[in-house]
Scaffold this active site. Structure first.
Site, PDB file in Angstrom:
ATOM      1  CG  HIS A  37      -1.488   1.375   1.523  1.00  0.00           C
ATOM      2  ND1 HIS A  37      -2.609   1.832   0.877  1.00  0.00           N
ATOM      3  CD2 HIS A  37      -1.097   2.373   2.373  1.00  0.00           C
ATOM      4  CE1 HIS A  37      -2.902   3.060   1.319  1.00  0.00           C
ATOM      5  NE2 HIS A  37      -2.001   3.407   2.225  1.00  0.00           N
ATOM      6  CB  CYS A 106      -3.570   2.622  -2.242  1.00  0.00           C
ATOM      7  SG  CYS A 106      -2.695   1.036  -2.186  1.00  0.00           S
TER       8      CYS A 106
END
Length: 647
Positions: A37, A106
């Site tokens: 992420h 993301c």
């Protein structure tokens, strides 16, 4: 002197909290350092996408905890107010309900924003991670679960998705430290987002030239739809565009589909750029690229024209193999049934227990080793149903003791006493391959077990029952796509090939040659199924380069080794028509539609394949004159002649 730019940093978090590094290779066949992420840090803020667009200050205090890495990404000359205005404009596109773990996540967001800030991109190993993992058989197994999570957007974030997947893998979900930060509220939904129920993993939304440029350079085939919410024809044909994306998502002949929304972000700039087919003067407009070069364009909401252009794009990018023009009826028939040959017979477990205890008593093994095999593993086998798939989880702790006990016994026992220990693995795979193949511990064990077997049996006179059992373990494992991927991975493939060729070329034992030919067929059938993308077998996600890599054989080298070994065994076989049939079928499918067919054909010509095939035709005709089996075998031999030009 010009103003000093604002530094930009990329914060990188591992959503698995170290579990990916621990189990990545055993599950996927490749090293996985983390499940990434990312967020961007500048102007004293950390910005990321998950449950919508979130801004947290100070950086490093998000619910993702402490970043694993921090990378410098240059500078930007945008002031804070302009940057926040840009981020606010992105909220309409980067909504919580649009999030998808594989295709719109993301990292998509940070790559877009970084491109806007200074024209750079996040590292390729982060951008490409979803497609690389999904290209493995394990990824194919997990894809339906992942896709289901995002139908209706019940799981709106990466962390929640990973946490949901971990228990299904038998792993403990990672935990994150608490945070007092509250994500920025999600704005209203836009009307022109991809349909929630139909988001395909190869359908993306483009909001910057940088992200589209990255995709254009990496995608073999790309279809871009330039669209606007005020355009009724766009809204009419967009669901059809999404449906075509789902249809062309196979890794073998993948086409990437992009919605370039000209009203948000940098979409207008993208539409003006000749690099992407612009200037675009009307919507909807579709532009098509093959290998980075424009190959077509169409305008308007004409479904038939769009389908035709997509079909032409697929044909241009993925032309049919020359073998599709040949008449190969026998091989086409074989290709319709690619199941491996398995060995599922279950002996009396009382008899097996006696053999096992007799073997174990002949050594100085420690009680914990003998108890693990004769009590824990045999108890597990006794609990398997005679028919139907076992349910629930594997017995607790079984795989904490079984692998080490097996390896200790195989390293200690005399050759004649080893096969009952290995037969426990064969029997487990015969009735419980699905549960075993979902266990990271079992997957991690397979390469070391196969390596030991190859070394242990790599001599002139291997113990017969031991080698036969090793071949049967391999064949039973090939039922599972996940285990197939492990067997075809570089760290196991060399060992398996040595075992198979050792049996194929046994000069004394017809039964050994028959078993070797059966295992060779099982391996080649799996390779062929992966090559042609046979979805019914669940193998379409096995990449062709899964057969080799760093430290392993390349696929071409492996195919050449197998082809020469099969031809040598075929030339030597004079006892069994059935073995000739298996060898010829394996050789034929190994060559059929192979990307290395020309190179292997040249090798086989040097080895005088024409004379070998002619001799085998004569042998089969004499051994089974007039029999239906003989006709089938001769038909396969004729197809191999056609493939290799050995007329």
């Amino acid at each position: 002197m010009g103003a000093v730019g604002e530094p930009v940093q990329l914060y990188i978090y591992d959503l698995s909290n170290g579990l990916a590094a621990m189990w990545g290779r055993s599950l996927t066949g490749q090293d996985v350092e983390g499940i990434w992420h990312t967020s961007l840090v500048l102007h004293g803020m950390e910005v990321f996408f998950g449950q919508g667009v979130s801004i947290v200050s100070p950086p490093g205090t998000t619910h993702h905890g402490v970043p694993k890495k921090k990378l410098s990404c240059g500078i930007t000359h945008l002031d804070k107010e302009t940057f926040l205005e840009y981020i606010d404009n992105l909220r309409e596109t980067y909504r919580a309900d649009a999030y998808h773990l594989l295709s719109f996540n993301c990292n998509t967001f940070t790559n877009d924003v970084l491109g806007f800030l200074n024209g750079s991109s996040i590292p390729a190993y982060i951008r490409n991670q979803p497609s690389e993992i999904m290209s493995t058989p394990f990824g194919q197994q997990m894809r339906p679960m992942i896709e289901q999570m995002f139908v209706g957007r019940r799981t709106p974030s990466a962390g929640a998705a990973v946490n949901n997947l971990m228990p299904q893998l038998g792993l403990t979900p990672p935990t994150a430290p608490p945070t007092s930060q509250t994500p920025v509220p999600v704005p209203r939904l836009a009307d022109d987002a991809p349909s929630v129920e139909s988001v395909a993993s190869n359908l993306q939304i483009c909001t910057s030239a940088a992200s589209l440029r990255t995709l254009l350079s990496s995608s073999p085939a790309l279809a871009i739809m330039f669209t606007s919410p005020s355009c009724p024809p766009c809204n009419a044909i967009k669901p059809h565009f999404e449906a075509l994306a789902r249809k062309h998502a196979s890794p073998r002949e993948r086409i990437d589909f992009v919605l370039a929304e000209t009203h948000v972000g940098a979409g207008a700039e993208v539409a003006r750029s000749p690099e992407f087919g612009g200037p675009i003067t009307a919507t909807p407009t579709f532009v098509f690229f093959s290998r980075g070069k424009p190959v077509g364009e169409c305008k308007g909401a004409n479904r038939q024209e769009l389908e035709t252009q997509i079909a032409m794009l697929a044909l241009t990018t993925y032309p049919p193999h020359p073998h599709t023009k040949l008449s190969l009826p026998a091989l086409d028939k074989l290709a319709s049934n690619l199941n491996p040959i398995t060995f599922t017979s279950f002996p009396s477990l009382d008899t097996l227990e006696q053999k096992l205890e007799s073997s174990l008593r002949s050594s100085s093994l420690q009680p914990e080793t003998t108890d693990a095999l004769s009590k824990r593993v045999l108890g597990y086998l006794r609990g398997l149903p005679a028919s139907g798939a076992p349910t629930g989880v594997l017995p607790p702790g079984l795989l904490n003791v079984w692998p080490s006990a097996t390896m200790t016994a195989l390293q200690t026992l005399p050759p004649s006493a080893k096969f009952p220990v290995l037969d426990l693995v064969r029997l487990a795979l015969a009735r419980d391959a699905s549960r075993l193949s979902s266990s990271p511990a079992f997957l991690a064990w397979i390469p070391s077990l196969l390596s030991h077997l190859a070394s242990d049996l790599d001599n002139d006179t291997p113990e017969r029952s031991y080698l036969l059992t090793a071949l049967r373990v391999i064949s039973n494992a090939l039922v599972s796509p996940t285990l197939t991927a492990r067997i075809l991975a570089p760290d196991a493939l060399s060992s398996v090939t040595r075992l198979v060729l050792r049996a194929l070329l046994d000069p004394q034992d017809p039964k050994m040659r028959s078993a070797g030919a059966g295992t060779a067929w099982s391996m080649v059938a799996r390779v062929f199924a992966a090559r042609v993308g046979d979805a019914s077998l669940g193998l379409e996600q096995i990449q062709q380069d899964a057969l080799g890599g760093q430290g392993g054989e390349s696929e071409e080298e492996w195919e050449a080794e197998m082809a020469s070994g099969l031809l040598e065994a075929l030339g030597e076989e004079s006892d069994s028509v059935e073995v000739v049939h298996r060898l010829a079928a394996s050789l034929g499918l190994l060559l059929y539609k192979s990307p290395y067919a020309d190179e292997i054909r040249s090798l086989l010509e040097v080895l005088d394949i024409a004379a070998t095939l002619t001799r085998k035709e004569d042998m089969v005709a004499k051994a089974a004159s007039g029999a239906e089996t003989a006709k089938d075998v001769v038909a396969v031999l004729c197809d191999v002649k056609t493939l290799t030009g050995a007329q």
